[in-house]
Design a protein around this motif. Sequence first.
Motif, mmCIF file in Angstrom:
data_model
loop_
_atom_site.group_PDB
_atom_site.id
_atom_site.type_symbol
_atom_site.label_atom_id
_atom_site.label_comp_id
_atom_site.label_asym_id
_atom_site.label_seq_id
_atom_site.Cartn_x
_atom_site.Cartn_y
_atom_site.Cartn_z
ATOM 1 N N VAL A 26 29.565 59.620 26.458
ATOM 2 C CA VAL A 26 29.441 59.912 27.887
ATOM 3 C C VAL A 26 29.315 58.577 28.615
ATOM 4 O O VAL A 26 28.410 57.793 28.324
ATOM 5 C CB VAL A 26 28.199 60.776 28.196
ATOM 6 N N ALA A 27 30.219 58.309 29.525
ATOM 7 C CA ALA A 27 30.131 57.077 30.321
ATOM 8 C C ALA A 27 29.073 57.250 31.399
ATOM 9 O O ALA A 27 29.191 58.135 32.251
ATOM 10 C CB ALA A 27 31.480 56.750 30.949
ATOM 11 N N LEU A 28 28.042 56.423 31.353
ATOM 12 C CA LEU A 28 26.978 56.492 32.355
ATOM 13 C C LEU A 28 27.295 55.668 33.598
ATOM 14 O O LEU A 28 26.755 55.937 34.666
ATOM 15 C CB LEU A 28 25.664 55.994 31.754
ATOM 16 N N LEU A 29 28.155 54.665 33.435
ATOM 17 C CA LEU A 29 28.426 53.723 34.517
ATOM 18 C C LEU A 29 29.919 53.662 34.788
ATOM 19 O O LEU A 29 30.743 54.015 33.949
ATOM 20 C CB LEU A 29 27.916 52.327 34.142
ATOM 21 N N GLU A 30 30.269 53.175 35.969
ATOM 22 C CA GLU A 30 31.661 52.913 36.312
ATOM 23 C C GLU A 30 31.732 51.618 37.113
ATOM 24 O O GLU A 30 30.744 51.186 37.705
ATOM 25 C CB GLU A 30 32.256 54.073 37.112
ATOM 26 N N GLN A 31 32.901 51.000 37.106
ATOM 27 C CA GLN A 31 33.081 49.734 37.812
ATOM 28 C C GLN A 31 34.034 49.926 38.994
ATOM 29 O O GLN A 31 35.038 50.638 38.883
ATOM 30 C CB GLN A 31 33.636 48.656 36.876
ATOM 31 N N VAL A 32 33.696 49.291 40.113
ATOM 32 C CA VAL A 32 34.535 49.339 41.307
ATOM 33 C C VAL A 32 34.799 47.914 41.776
ATOM 34 O O VAL A 32 33.969 47.025 41.602
ATOM 35 C CB VAL A 32 33.858 50.157 42.434
ATOM 36 N N ASP A 33 35.964 47.697 42.344
ATOM 37 C CA ASP A 33 36.340 46.361 42.809
ATOM 38 C C ASP A 33 35.511 45.943 44.015
ATOM 39 O O ASP A 33 35.164 46.765 44.868
ATOM 40 C CB ASP A 33 37.821 46.327 43.197
ATOM 41 N N LEU A 34 35.219 44.655 44.087
ATOM 42 C CA LEU A 34 34.551 44.058 45.239
ATOM 43 C C LEU A 34 35.538 43.175 46.005
ATOM 44 O O LEU A 34 36.566 42.765 45.456
ATOM 45 C CB LEU A 34 33.364 43.222 44.771
ATOM 46 N N PRO A 35 35.242 42.850 47.264
ATOM 47 C CA PRO A 35 36.144 41.989 48.046
ATOM 48 C C PRO A 35 36.440 40.650 47.374
ATOM 49 O O PRO A 35 37.510 40.068 47.600
ATOM 50 C CB PRO A 35 35.389 41.804 49.363
ATOM 51 N N GLY A 36 35.524 40.176 46.545
ATOM 52 C CA GLY A 36 35.760 38.908 45.861
ATOM 53 C C GLY A 36 37.009 38.908 45.005
ATOM 54 O O GLY A 36 37.609 37.851 44.773
ATOM 55 N N LEU A 37 37.427 40.093 44.545
ATOM 56 C CA LEU A 37 38.633 40.174 43.721
ATOM 57 C C LEU A 37 39.857 39.672 44.481
ATOM 58 O O LEU A 37 40.751 39.047 43.910
ATOM 59 C CB LEU A 37 38.846 41.619 43.258
ATOM 60 N N PHE A 38 39.891 39.935 45.783
ATOM 61 C CA PHE A 38 41.062 39.557 46.582
ATOM 62 C C PHE A 38 41.040 38.074 46.961
ATOM 63 O O PHE A 38 42.047 37.525 47.389
ATOM 64 C CB PHE A 38 41.132 40.452 47.817
ATOM 65 N N LEU A 39 39.886 37.427 46.781
ATOM 66 C CA LEU A 39 39.779 35.987 46.988
ATOM 67 C C LEU A 39 40.083 35.204 45.727
ATOM 68 O O LEU A 39 40.328 33.991 45.775
ATOM 69 C CB LEU A 39 38.355 35.629 47.466
ATOM 70 N N LEU A 40 40.048 35.895 44.593
ATOM 71 C CA LEU A 40 40.142 35.208 43.310
ATOM 72 C C LEU A 40 41.447 34.442 43.090
ATOM 73 O O LEU A 40 41.396 33.317 42.575
ATOM 74 C CB LEU A 40 39.914 36.223 42.187
ATOM 75 N N PRO A 41 42.635 34.980 43.451
ATOM 76 C CA PRO A 41 43.859 34.218 43.165
ATOM 77 C C PRO A 41 43.842 32.804 43.728
ATOM 78 O O PRO A 41 44.194 31.843 43.038
ATOM 79 C CB PRO A 41 44.962 35.070 43.814
ATOM 80 N N GLU A 42 43.387 32.625 44.981
ATOM 81 C CA GLU A 42 43.375 31.274 45.547
ATOM 82 C C GLU A 42 42.252 30.421 44.962
ATOM 83 O O GLU A 42 42.384 29.205 44.842
ATOM 84 C CB GLU A 42 43.242 31.325 47.066
ATOM 85 N N ARG A 43 41.138 31.066 44.558
ATOM 86 C CA ARG A 43 40.033 30.310 43.963
ATOM 87 C C ARG A 43 40.412 29.720 42.610
ATOM 88 O O ARG A 43 39.866 28.705 42.187
ATOM 89 C CB ARG A 43 38.806 31.215 43.785
ATOM 90 N N LEU A 44 41.342 30.366 41.918
ATOM 91 C CA LEU A 44 41.741 29.874 40.602
ATOM 92 C C LEU A 44 42.354 28.476 40.672
ATOM 93 O O LEU A 44 42.260 27.707 39.711
ATOM 94 C CB LEU A 44 42.761 30.832 39.961
ATOM 95 N N MET A 45 42.934 28.141 41.798
ATOM 96 C CA MET A 45 43.663 26.885 41.907
ATOM 97 C C MET A 45 42.734 25.667 41.915
ATOM 98 O O MET A 45 43.141 24.576 41.536
ATOM 99 C CB MET A 45 44.528 26.889 43.175
ATOM 100 N N GLY A 46 41.472 25.852 42.333
ATOM 101 C CA GLY A 46 40.592 24.695 42.463
ATOM 102 C C GLY A 46 39.601 24.515 41.339
ATOM 103 O O GLY A 46 38.761 23.610 41.396
ATOM 104 N N ALA A 47 39.685 25.358 40.292
ATOM 105 C CA ALA A 47 38.683 25.320 39.234
ATOM 106 C C ALA A 47 39.117 24.426 38.084
ATOM 107 O O ALA A 47 40.276 24.455 37.657
ATOM 108 C CB ALA A 47 38.413 26.727 38.724
ATOM 109 N N ASP A 48 38.161 23.644 37.587
ATOM 110 C CA ASP A 48 38.374 22.864 36.369
ATOM 111 C C ASP A 48 38.463 23.810 35.174
ATOM 112 O O ASP A 48 39.364 23.715 34.342
ATOM 113 C CB ASP A 48 37.196 21.891 36.228
ATOM 114 N N TRP A 49 37.501 24.719 35.090
ATOM 115 C CA TRP A 49 37.472 25.777 34.098
ATOM 116 C C TRP A 49 37.153 27.102 34.799
ATOM 117 O O TRP A 49 36.535 27.119 35.856
ATOM 118 C CB TRP A 49 36.380 25.535 33.060
#
Length: 234
Positions: A26-49
């Motif tokens: 029985v799954a007790l929890l579920e995951q939902v997207d947050l607004p940060g997901l839509f910021l992630l593609p551009e954030r990937l460009m500036g990360a060392d790791w």
Amino acid sequence: MVLLTRGKDRALLARLRAEGIPAEEVALLEQVDLPGLFLLPERLMGADWVAVTSKEGARRLLLAWERAGRPPLKVAAVGEGTGEVLRVGGLPPAFLPPRATARDLAQAFPGAQRVLFVAGDLAGKDLEEGLRARGVEVERLAVYATRERALGPEEVALLEEAEVVALFSPSGARAYARWTARRPKAACMGPSTAREALGLGFPVVEAETPGLEGLCRAILKAWGDKENLPFSPG
């Protein structure tokens, strides 16, 4: 009956049933997207790791990576399961720590100046605090939230019937406790989950090693006199 509570562990469910142990899920929890997901593609460009500590985070990282045009990335991941999600998605991790914990990842992290931590809203602070103590700049970006599911009567009945419950997170332990006053034996993945379950009144068997194999052994120990055979998450 053993009850798994994540809703994503068919291999473990099949292993328990093959051992002759009645098991349900029985799954007790579920995951939902947050607004940060839509910021992630551009954030990937500036990360060392980029660091990720969960399968849910890895799946969302892959989605953002695709949207960003699959740029070269160095990704550090916690756990073989998280690493496998990345590998299957075409982005194999550049680093996995010797033990599947955020604390161990922070201690063993390769030399880095700036790390983007792709996280869930309930992720602990061990990784970022450990990295900052080493002088590494860390940006935490929460891209999904974990929420309790509304359970149906048949699912609640399974919670009431369980003799052993497998708990994967502190939030899962809290969710179980809110649905029923019963406290079956709890096989817990990790010390933070074990502490939460103990505080809620569960008799606890803590997995001695991180990951599904350690949890499987804890379940077998909680269940009773069963043969502890190696478990492969498949």
